[in-house]
Design an enzyme around this catalytic site. Structure first.
Site, short mmCIF file in Angstrom:
data_model
loop_
_atom_site.label_atom_id
_atom_site.label_comp_id
_atom_site.label_asym_id
_atom_site.label_seq_id
_atom_site.Cartn_x
_atom_site.Cartn_y
_atom_site.Cartn_z
N HIS A 460 0.80 -1.22 0.00
CA HIS A 460 0.00 0.00 0.00
C HIS A 460 0.83 1.27 0.00
O HIS A 460 0.41 2.30 -0.52
CB HIS A 460 -1.05 -0.04 1.12
CG HIS A 460 -2.25 -0.74 0.59
ND1 HIS A 460 -2.47 -2.07 0.79
CD2 HIS A 460 -3.19 -0.31 -0.27
CE1 HIS A 460 -3.54 -2.42 0.12
NE2 HIS A 460 -4.00 -1.38 -0.54
N ARG A 558 -12.05 1.91 -3.44
CA ARG A 558 -11.61 1.14 -2.27
C ARG A 558 -12.27 1.73 -1.03
O ARG A 558 -11.71 2.63 -0.39
CB ARG A 558 -10.09 1.21 -2.13
CG ARG A 558 -9.31 0.41 -3.15
CD ARG A 558 -7.83 0.47 -2.80
NE ARG A 558 -7.05 -0.53 -3.48
CZ ARG A 558 -6.24 -0.29 -4.51
NH1 ARG A 558 -6.12 0.92 -4.98
NH2 ARG A 558 -5.55 -1.28 -5.05
N ARG A 594 -16.17 -1.27 -4.41
CA ARG A 594 -15.79 -2.57 -3.83
C ARG A 594 -16.21 -2.56 -2.36
O ARG A 594 -15.91 -1.61 -1.63
CB ARG A 594 -14.28 -2.76 -3.92
CG ARG A 594 -13.85 -4.05 -3.25
CD ARG A 594 -12.40 -4.32 -3.45
NE ARG A 594 -11.55 -3.47 -2.62
CZ ARG A 594 -10.21 -3.47 -2.68
NH1 ARG A 594 -9.60 -4.25 -3.54
NH2 ARG A 594 -9.51 -2.70 -1.89
N GLU A 683 -9.19 -12.35 -7.82
CA GLU A 683 -7.85 -12.11 -7.27
C GLU A 683 -7.32 -13.32 -6.52
O GLU A 683 -6.29 -13.25 -5.87
CB GLU A 683 -7.84 -10.85 -6.39
CG GLU A 683 -8.91 -10.79 -5.34
CD GLU A 683 -8.91 -9.46 -4.59
OE1 GLU A 683 -7.97 -8.67 -4.71
OE2 GLU A 683 -9.88 -9.22 -3.84
N ASN A 706 -2.85 -7.48 -8.03
CA ASN A 706 -1.92 -7.43 -6.89
C ASN A 706 -2.04 -8.70 -6.06
O ASN A 706 -1.06 -9.36 -5.74
CB ASN A 706 -2.23 -6.22 -5.99
CG ASN A 706 -2.28 -4.92 -6.76
OD1 ASN A 706 -1.69 -4.81 -7.80
ND2 ASN A 706 -3.01 -3.95 -6.24
N ASP A 707 -3.29 -9.03 -5.71
CA ASP A 707 -3.48 -10.23 -4.92
C ASP A 707 -3.36 -11.49 -5.77
O ASP A 707 -2.87 -12.51 -5.29
CB ASP A 707 -4.84 -10.19 -4.21
CG ASP A 707 -4.76 -9.36 -2.94
OD1 ASP A 707 -3.80 -9.57 -2.18
OD2 ASP A 707 -5.62 -8.51 -2.72
N ARG A 717 2.84 -9.93 -0.84
CA ARG A 717 3.01 -8.69 -1.63
C ARG A 717 3.68 -7.59 -0.83
O ARG A 717 4.12 -6.58 -1.39
CB ARG A 717 1.65 -8.21 -2.19
CG ARG A 717 0.67 -7.82 -1.13
CD ARG A 717 -0.73 -7.64 -1.70
NE ARG A 717 -1.03 -6.26 -2.01
CZ ARG A 717 -2.24 -5.83 -2.34
NH1 ARG A 717 -3.25 -6.69 -2.45
NH2 ARG A 717 -2.45 -4.58 -2.60
N CYS A 754 -8.05 -4.07 -12.27
CA CYS A 754 -7.93 -2.91 -11.39
C CYS A 754 -6.71 -3.01 -10.48
O CYS A 754 -6.52 -2.17 -9.62
CB CYS A 754 -9.19 -2.70 -10.56
SG CYS A 754 -9.54 -4.05 -9.44
C1 PEP Z 1 -5.67 -6.14 -6.15
O1 PEP Z 1 -5.51 -7.04 -5.32
O2 PEP Z 1 -5.11 -6.15 -7.27
C2 PEP Z 1 -6.54 -4.99 -5.85
C3 PEP Z 1 -6.86 -4.14 -6.78
O3 PEP Z 1 -6.95 -4.84 -4.58
P1 PEP Z 1 -6.03 -4.32 -3.36
O4 PEP Z 1 -4.74 -3.87 -3.91
O5 PEP Z 1 -6.81 -3.24 -2.72
O6 PEP Z 1 -5.94 -5.56 -2.51
MG MG Z 2 -6.84 -7.20 -3.66
#
Ligand code: PEP
Ligand code: MG
Length: 824
Positions: A460, A558, A594, A683, A706-707, A717, A754
């Site tokens: 983040h 988010r 979301r 994800e 990302n996940d 991550r 996303c």
């Molecule tokens: C992701 O996991 O790619 C995502 C967009 O959600 P976050 O980064 O908020 O977990």
């Molecule tokens: Mg995610």
């Protein structure tokens, strides 16, 4: 993948052939078992050993058995009688021993079926025969059949387009030419397509061979500068030619490697890589300025010796003085801000001199003789505990009391006050890592750049830094040793970090910001394929940015970012108030909300447990509704109310969905609140590979790369040391994305991306080629992604995707696609 059994009279012969064959593949390989010799050191074969070998490698896709000569065939046949009844198909092949095994290993590794592998293995002598002048023209024709045999005859010429056949010629530009790795890439690129492709080398003038098996392609003897003639037939002939052209013209991703490096790609063992890849640039831009280290969190003071009775008065006075100095520094900070931030600081200042806290601490010193820091810790703890036992807003004040406690203790001990340091001059913030709550409070006008010791490109800290446009580097542990005030230079694109930079570097600050292209407000490819370019938002500031960037809507709202500082669930009214401005900013545009993705890297105390052994694999995202169904119900009610009050086209999606049942349950919950545009985030690997079933329940999906990368690669991550694994360019992650996109296309439903991958202009081209219908990203990334997409056709996107998927690893995929886009 099928299994392969090698039956030979000689263990050395079998081992040598298998070793040779394995040199042709990188990455996943088929299971291979050897049944050679009689087991007592004698040359020969033994049926029981063959049966054992088959049992070792058998799986649902079947087993192919190669034999060398004479009694090996007999033993292989007999072995079938020893096998327990099983559903695994086992085939004995008459294919040539060396060429056949090599062809089979390469094709099996590419996922070909038992029949396909066997057919190719049996034809594996053709290239040698044609090279040595045997009459094999008919064989080649029979092998590729119908149209393709025509292709075989025309491929050697430059006659242009024959009816139903696409022809092209390409020049090999990589130093080593068609060695084993490029051959495997060609086969992998063509295999999934409905096309038959023949290929010939103009220099040698030998007959064309099919792009099917490695031995024939290797025998083409393609060298640097050779012109390859291609001819393809079938419904996806054009795509096949485009994919091959892309691979060849990108030099198979070897253009930046020295010739010896290219040869190295063929080696079975990958070269050793350093494990920590940092420092990693995660938010572009250059900056230079003095370092300010983020202070370590205040720890519970250690119990010291009892204060002498006659010193207790003075120790108590220290508490009063420390509290007063905290009050005045908070008021000074308040002076420099306005609005809510100012109110919050003024209230906190008041809490610092609250008689309940000061008297509680002083009493403990007087009666128990504890030190001032211990007394403040205990007195604040008692107040916080009492507040926390209430509900709602009162309970939330417990966190403020702990913040005041830490500030007073820091003043008593001479430590830096907790949180993001407050300075009148801009600085480069260095920290071990930043909590989501810290990052949410960063002031871009004060923070020139961020450098963290930990964290990965999708942590983040990285996401927030990109959203705020602050250059950032993560995974730079050595930065923790830089003293406050030292001038450093950082480049958030390259990860470069320089201490005491010279005037040239300092002057280069700001260079990169100049070339930002302008976005027209409509995302599309060069040939007009519309790709909505949407914004990821999580705060009022990012909504303003999104509107400024001309985002076509919001692809990821988010919502948990609105409530990071809360210790109790927001009421429906509070949520409506938080959601409406976002919807109002995009009238008649798409806004995908979301539902709370609490847990793991985004803990929200009112829904997530204080401790989980494995939070990323724990109760996070949609799963939190199992324990606190009312939180999700209230959120959906609030979204429905806010949506009815505004003109945005609101859709709702759930994070961390793993099964069809969860998708169905979520749809039901939304329906009960009158929400009918319902989707899920894909994800988790389970959601990606069961996307067809999930699409039966919902009307859209969004890929959270990302996940998806974290879970596919089993790589946290937040851990910068794993950044190389945690990369959307990894072939495994691209295949997950491809599986989900294929399911979306089959269902005729939209699928967006996303995750941070959508913000990478090169990867964006690949994602569109894989089938993504929209891309959502940090607002600042939109213009660059738009500029990259408008330069390529949809077909070129598909070819780039084929190139990336066929690459042996993430670095080669990135390099190959970057090269081909740059030289397009
Ligand atoms: C992701 O996991 O790619 C995502 C967009 O959600 P976050 O980064 O908020 O977990
Ligand atoms: Mg995610």
């Amino acid at each position: 993948m099928i299994g392969i059994v090698v039956v030979s009279h000689s263990p050395s012969l079998a081992n040598a052939v298998v070793e040779l064959a394995l040199e042709m593949v990188r990455g996943e390989r088929p299971m291979i078992a050897i049944a050679a010799g009689t087991g007592d050191g004698m040359t020969g074969t033994d049926a029981v050993r063959v049966a054992d070998a088959i049992t070792k490698v058998q799986g649902p896709d079947g087993v192919l058995v190669f034999t060398d000569l004479g009694s090996a065939v007999l033993s292989a046949e007999m072995s079938l009688e020893f096998l327990e009844k099983s559903t695994t198909p086992v085939k004995l092949t008459s294919a040539p021993f060396v060429e056949g095994i090599i062809a089979a290993v390469v094709l099996a590794a590419a996922g070909a079926s038992l029949d396909e592998v066997e057919t190719e293995a049996r034809s594996a002598l053709l290239s040698k025969q044609s090279q040595l002048g045997d009459d094999v023209g008919d064989d080649v024709g029979r092998k590729v059949g119908g149209e393709a045999s025509t292709a075989g005859r025309t491929a050697g010429s430059t006659a242009g387009i024959t009816e139903g056949i696409t022809e092209a010629s390409v020049t090999l530009i990589n130093a080593v030419g068609l060695h084993a790795r490029p051959v495997a890439m060609l086969i992998n690129a063509v295999r999934p397509l409905q096309a038959r492709v023949m290929i010939a080398n103009r220099r040698t003038g030998k007959p064309a061979v099919p792009v099917a098996g490695p031995t024939a392609l290797l025998a083409l003897d393609g060298r640097n500068g050779d012109v390859l003639e291609l001819a393809a037939s079938g419904p996806q002939a054009d795509a096949a030619i485009a994919a091959i052209r892309t691979l060849v013209e990108s030099g198979f991703g070897e253009m930046d490697a020295a010739p010896s490096d290219a040869a190295k790609y063929d080696s079975v063992a990958p070269a050793a890589q350093p494990h920590r890849p940092g420092p990693i640039g995660v938010s572009p831009g250059r900056a230079s300025g003095p370092v300010v280290q983020m202070p370590a969190p205040v720890a519970m003071p250690e119990a010291g010796a009892t204060i002498a009775t006659d010193a207790r008065q003075a120790e108590s006075a220290r508490v009063t003085d420390a509290a007063a100095s905290v009050e005045s520094s908070l008021l000074a900070m308040a002076e420099r801000t306005s609005g809510t931030a100012r109110e919050v600081l003024e209230t906190t200042a008041m809490m610092a001199v609250d008689p309940g806290l000061i008297d509680g601490a002083r009493d403990r010193i007087t009666s128990d003789g504890v030190s001032a820091p211990e007394a403040v810790w205990a007195a604040a703890g008692a107040i916080a505990e009492e507040l926390a036992s209430n509900n709602g807003l009162i309970a939330e004040r417990a966190a403020d009391v702990r913040d005041v406690r830490d500030r007073v203790i820091a003043a008593l001990t001479g430590a830096a006050p907790p949180g993001v340091p407050d300075r009148s001059e801009p600085f480069v913030l260095v920290a071990r890592d930043l909590a989501p709550a810290d990052t949410a409070l960063l002031d871009p006008s004060k923070i020139l750049a961020i450098v963290t010791a930990e964290g990965g490109p999708t942590s983040h800290t990285a996401i927030l830094a990109r959203a705020l446009g602050i250059p950032a580097i993560v995974s730079a542990p050595a930065a923790l040793d830089i003293s406050d005030g030292t001038i450093i230079f950082i480049d958030g694109s390259t990860g470069e970090l320089v201490l005491d930079p010279g005037p040239e570097l300092v002057a280069s600050v700001g260079d990169s910001a100049d070339e930002v292209p302008v976005f027209s407000g409509k995302g599309q490819t060069a040939d007009g394929l519309a790709i909505d370019l949407l914004a990821n938002v999580g705060s009022p500031a990012s909504v303003t940015e999104a509107v400024k960037a001309q985002a076509q809507g919001v692809g990821l709202f988010r919502t948990e970012f609105c409530f990071l500082d809360r210790t109790s669930a927001p009421t429906i009214d509070e949520q409506v108030a938080a959601y409406r401005p976002v919807f109002a900013a995009f009238p008649d545009r798409k806004v995908i909300v979301r539902t709370l993705d609490a847990g793991a890297d985004k803990p929200l105390p009112f829904v997530t447990a204080a401790h989980e052994d494995n939070p990323a694999l724990g109760i996070r995202g949609f799963r939190t509704s199992w324990r606190r169904p009312e939180v999700l119900a209230d959120q959906l009610a609030a979204i429905a109310i806010a949506s009815a009050a505004e003109r945005a086209n609101v859709g709702v999606m759930a994070p961390m969905i793993s099964t069809r049942e969860e998708a169905a349950e979520f749809r039901g919950l939304c329906a009960s609140k009158g929400i009918d545009v319902v989707g899920v985030m894909i994800e988790t690997p389970s959601a990606a590979i069961t996307a067809a079933e999930i699409f039966a329940e919902v009307s859209f999906a969004s890929l959270g790369t990302n996940d998806l990368a974290q879970y596919t690669m089993a790589a946290d991550r937040l851990d910068g040391e794993l950044a190389e694994l945690n990369d959307t360019w990894q072939p495994a992650v691209l295949r997950m994305i491809s599986a989900a996109c294929l399911a979306a296309t089959a269902a005729g439903k939209p699928i967006g991306v996303c995750g941070e991958a959508a913000a990478d202009p090169v990867l964006a081209v690949v994602l569109v080629g894989l089938g993504a219908t929209s891309l959502s990203m940090s607002p600042r990334a939109i213009a660059r992604v738009a500029a990259a997409l408008v330069l390529v056709t949809a077909q070129q996107c598909r070819a780039a995707a084929a190139l990336a998927i066929a690459a042996p690893d993430a670095a080669a995929a990135r390099l190959a696609v970057t090269h081909v886009l740059a030289t397009r």
